[in-house]
Design a protein around this motif. Structure first.
Motif, PDB file in Angstrom:
ATOM      1  N   ALA A  48       0.820  -1.210   0.000  1.00 30.93           N
ATOM      2  CA  ALA A  48       0.000   0.000   0.000  1.00 30.93           C
ATOM      3  C   ALA A  48       0.861   1.269   0.000  1.00 30.93           C
ATOM      4  O   ALA A  48       0.334   2.371  -0.113  1.00 30.93           O
ATOM      5  N   GLY A  49       2.178   1.119   0.147  1.00 30.84           N
ATOM      6  CA  GLY A  49       3.064   2.273   0.158  1.00 30.84           C
ATOM      7  C   GLY A  49       3.206   2.925   1.519  1.00 30.84           C
ATOM      8  O   GLY A  49       3.791   4.001   1.639  1.00 30.84           O
ATOM      9  N   PHE A  70      14.558  -4.789   7.814  1.00 37.51           N
ATOM     10  CA  PHE A  70      14.080  -3.637   8.560  1.00 37.51           C
ATOM     11  C   PHE A  70      12.875  -3.018   7.880  1.00 37.51           C
ATOM     12  O   PHE A  70      12.798  -2.957   6.653  1.00 37.51           O
ATOM     13  N   TYR A  71      11.960  -2.541   8.704  1.00 39.24           N
ATOM     14  CA  TYR A  71      10.737  -1.896   8.229  1.00 39.24           C
ATOM     15  C   TYR A  71      10.667  -0.502   8.827  1.00 39.24           C
ATOM     16  O   TYR A  71      11.059  -0.283   9.969  1.00 39.24           O
ATOM     17  N   ARG A  72      10.133   0.426   8.017  1.00 40.85           N
ATOM     18  CA  ARG A  72       9.976   1.807   8.464  1.00 40.85           C
ATOM     19  C   ARG A  72       8.781   2.405   7.724  1.00 40.85           C
ATOM     20  O   ARG A  72       8.577   2.133   6.551  1.00 40.85           O
ATOM     21  N   LEU A  73       8.012   3.220   8.432  1.00 42.20           N
ATOM     22  CA  LEU A  73       6.900   3.912   7.783  1.00 42.20           C
ATOM     23  C   LEU A  73       7.440   4.912   6.766  1.00 42.20           C
ATOM     24  O   LEU A  73       8.441   5.582   7.029  1.00 42.20           O
ATOM     25  N   THR A  74       6.785   5.006   5.624  1.00 47.98           N
ATOM     26  CA  THR A  74       7.101   6.065   4.671  1.00 47.98           C
ATOM     27  C   THR A  74       6.503   7.354   5.231  1.00 47.98           C
ATOM     28  O   THR A  74       5.641   7.307   6.122  1.00 47.98           O
ATOM     29  N   PRO A  75       6.909   8.514   4.733  1.00 49.49           N
ATOM     30  CA  PRO A  75       6.277   9.756   5.204  1.00 49.49           C
ATOM     31  C   PRO A  75       4.753   9.733   5.024  1.00 49.49           C
ATOM     32  O   PRO A  75       4.019  10.091   5.947  1.00 49.49           O
ATOM     33  N   ASP A  76       4.283   9.295   3.859  1.00 49.46           N
ATOM     34  CA  ASP A  76       2.834   9.180   3.648  1.00 49.46           C
ATOM     35  C   ASP A  76       2.231   8.115   4.559  1.00 49.46           C
ATOM     36  O   ASP A  76       1.115   8.262   5.052  1.00 49.46           O
ATOM     37  N   ASN A  80      -0.864   8.511   7.065  1.00 39.44           N
ATOM     38  CA  ASN A  80      -2.017   7.612   6.935  1.00 39.44           C
ATOM     39  C   ASN A  80      -2.248   6.799   8.204  1.00 39.44           C
ATOM     40  O   ASN A  80      -3.390   6.566   8.608  1.00 39.44           O
ATOM     41  N   ALA A  81      -1.162   6.351   8.838  1.00 42.58           N
ATOM     42  CA  ALA A  81      -1.281   5.558  10.061  1.00 42.58           C
ATOM     43  C   ALA A  81      -1.895   6.390  11.184  1.00 42.58           C
ATOM     44  O   ALA A  81      -2.795   5.921  11.891  1.00 42.58           O
ATOM     45  N   ARG A  82      -1.430   7.617  11.349  1.00 40.36           N
ATOM     46  CA  ARG A  82      -2.005   8.488  12.390  1.00 40.36           C
ATOM     47  C   ARG A  82      -3.488   8.730  12.133  1.00 40.36           C
ATOM     48  O   ARG A  82      -4.302   8.678  13.053  1.00 40.36           O
ATOM     49  N   GLN A  83      -3.833   8.975  10.884  1.00 37.54           N
ATOM     50  CA  GLN A  83      -5.234   9.224  10.532  1.00 37.54           C
ATOM     51  C   GLN A  83      -6.080   7.974  10.763  1.00 37.54           C
ATOM     52  O   GLN A  83      -7.169   8.053  11.324  1.00 37.54           O
ATOM     53  N   ALA A  84      -5.574   6.811  10.355  1.00 37.72           N
ATOM     54  CA  ALA A  84      -6.324   5.563  10.520  1.00 37.72           C
ATOM     55  C   ALA A  84      -6.546   5.242  11.998  1.00 37.72           C
ATOM     56  O   ALA A  84      -7.645   4.830  12.388  1.00 37.72           O
TER      57      ALA A  84
END
Length: 106
Positions: A48-49, A70-76, A80-84
């Motif tokens: 999902a990006g 390693f995993y890291r949130l993209t800026p988008d 999106n995570a905060r909004q969800a």
């Protein structure tokens, strides 16, 4: 993106340090999820990006362990995570209740 409780746990864990690289075992420990639940969700978030992944650059024989992914949130993804998570919180809150008040049904 469908936000299930396990997905919300992963997003919340990643948002504690959105710019930090996190690996699978660390995420399993912080979320309480098993690998069979964690990795499919990480894959969906990556598709999902929302998440980027990279392999650790080490010599496995010198380190005595395999390289970590390693995993890291993209800026988008962080936005999106905060909004969800905010939407999930709003959907599960009791209308008129004071924030932080326990739900008497629980």
């Amino acid at each position: 993106m469908r936000i299930t409780i396990p997905t919300a746990r992963i997003l919340a864990a990643l948002l504690t340090e959105p710019d930090a690289d996190r690996y699978g075992l660390e995420l399993m420990q912080s979320t309480g999820l098993a690998s069979g639940s964690l990795y499919p969700i990480l894959h969906r978030l990556q598709e999902a990006g929302w998440l980027e992944a990279r392999w650790e650059q080490i010599d496995p024989s010198a380190q005595g362990r395999p390289a970590r992914r390693f995993y890291r949130l993209t800026p988008d993804g962080a936005v999106n995570a905060r909004q969800a998570l905010a939407e999930l919180r709003a959907q599960t809150s009791i209308p008129g209740a004071t924030p932080g008040t326990p739900n008497p049904a629980w």
